[in-house]
Design a protein around this motif. Structure first.
Motif, PDB file in Angstrom:
ATOM      1  N   ARG A  22       0.819  -1.280   0.028  1.00 62.68           N
ATOM      2  CA  ARG A  22      -0.047  -0.120  -0.108  1.00 62.68           C
ATOM      3  C   ARG A  22       0.974   1.216  -0.032  1.00 62.68           C
ATOM      4  O   ARG A  22       0.357   2.248  -0.350  1.00 62.68           O
ATOM      5  CB  ARG A  22      -0.951   0.032   1.238  1.00 62.68           C
ATOM      6  N   ASN A  23       2.053   1.255   0.781  1.00 60.95           N
ATOM      7  CA  ASN A  23       3.051   2.432   0.911  1.00 60.95           C
ATOM      8  C   ASN A  23       3.850   2.591  -0.232  1.00 60.95           C
ATOM      9  O   ASN A  23       4.829   3.510  -0.170  1.00 60.95           O
ATOM     10  CB  ASN A  23       3.465   2.409   2.396  1.00 60.95           C
ATOM     11  N   LEU A  79      -2.399  -5.162 -13.485  1.00 58.20           N
ATOM     12  CA  LEU A  79      -1.344  -5.339 -12.700  1.00 58.20           C
ATOM     13  C   LEU A  79      -0.465  -4.434 -12.203  1.00 58.20           C
ATOM     14  O   LEU A  79      -0.595  -3.282 -12.827  1.00 58.20           O
ATOM     15  CB  LEU A  79      -0.300  -6.537 -13.204  1.00 58.20           C
ATOM     16  N   VAL A  80       0.110  -4.566 -11.055  1.00 54.20           N
ATOM     17  CA  VAL A  80       1.213  -3.425 -10.781  1.00 54.20           C
ATOM     18  C   VAL A  80       2.482  -4.072 -10.471  1.00 54.20           C
ATOM     19  O   VAL A  80       2.598  -5.309  -9.722  1.00 54.20           O
ATOM     20  CB  VAL A  80       0.675  -2.690  -9.471  1.00 54.20           C
ATOM     21  N   GLY A  81       3.425  -3.512 -10.801  1.00 50.79           N
ATOM     22  CA  GLY A  81       4.742  -4.164 -10.381  1.00 50.79           C
ATOM     23  C   GLY A  81       5.356  -3.622  -9.068  1.00 50.79           C
ATOM     24  O   GLY A  81       5.021  -2.412  -8.928  1.00 50.79           O
ATOM     25  N   TYR A  82       6.143  -4.454  -8.511  1.00 48.60           N
ATOM     26  CA  TYR A  82       6.586  -3.872  -7.177  1.00 48.60           C
ATOM     27  C   TYR A  82       8.240  -4.267  -7.125  1.00 48.60           C
ATOM     28  O   TYR A  82       8.873  -5.225  -7.647  1.00 48.60           O
ATOM     29  CB  TYR A  82       6.129  -4.717  -5.938  1.00 48.60           C
ATOM     30  N   GLY A 126       9.623  -7.002   1.813  1.00 44.18           N
ATOM     31  CA  GLY A 126       8.619  -5.578   1.609  1.00 44.18           C
ATOM     32  C   GLY A 126       8.612  -4.723   0.030  1.00 44.18           C
ATOM     33  O   GLY A 126       9.808  -5.140  -0.230  1.00 44.18           O
ATOM     34  N   ALA A 127       7.675  -4.255  -0.161  1.00 33.32           N
ATOM     35  CA  ALA A 127       7.925  -3.600  -1.335  1.00 33.32           C
ATOM     36  C   ALA A 127       8.612  -2.268  -1.011  1.00 33.32           C
ATOM     37  O   ALA A 127       8.166  -1.422  -0.025  1.00 33.32           O
ATOM     38  CB  ALA A 127       6.521  -3.210  -1.906  1.00 33.32           C
TER      39      ALA A 127
END
Length: 169
Positions: A22-23, A79-82, A126-127
């Motif tokens: 989320r962050n 989709l989202v890349g992290y 974590g992202a």
């Protein structure tokens, strides 16, 4: 017969910290055609501050005297890349990902009981950033459609097609 490479394998159980998704701040990414034989943080911005030019055959830039050509690649829709980062052992003080009193019970259920996370082989990830596009670079030419990164981006639609219900005739 086991290879000598297998002796160096260290196995971990990796846990994702969902709140970091989320962050994660948006980032500008460049996929460069090089390999750096080091696995640690590096001040990449000191060495690659691209002055990107739009040329007749795509994007152009120079890296350490070498001409690179590239193009922007979009992450598939929905989709989202992290950019993920493995936390060092003992880096995070608490194991709890969600603040007390969090109303999102479904996400809290994703967490394992604290005693299950106390093993030496547990690691947390974590992202650190998110992205919806990135620039892929090639030496002298734009990477073609057979580039591994393009194949990886086609997988979500292929997986959906493979697992879709088959209609009976």
């Amino acid at each position: 017969m086991e290879s000598s490479d297998e002796e160096d394998v260290v196995k971990y159980r990796v846990h994702l910290r969902p709140i970091t998704l989320r962050n994660a701040a948006p980032a500008t990414l460049h996929f460069l055609p090089c390999e750096i034989p080091v696995n640690r943080p590096a001040p990449v911005e000191r060495f690659f501050t691209p002055a990107i030019r739009q040329g007749p055959r795509g994007l152009e830039v120079s890296f350490r005297g070498r001409s690179l050509r590239g193009e922007e690649v979009e992450v598939p829709p929905s989709l989202v890349g992290y950019v993920m980062r493995m936390e060092e052992k003992g880096e995070v003080s608490g194991k709890q990902d969600f603040p007390e009193g969090s109303e999102d019970e479904e996400e809290q259920e994703l967490l394992e009981p604290p005693e299950a996370l106390e093993r030496d082989f547990d690691r947390f990830m974590g992202a650190s950033a998110s992205f919806s596009r990135f620039t892929v670079w090639g030496l002298e030419t734009i990477p073609g459609p057979d580039a591994k990164v393009r194949a990886a981006l086609t997988w979500p639609s292929l997986a959906a097609a493979i697992h879709a219900p088959v209609q009976e005739d």
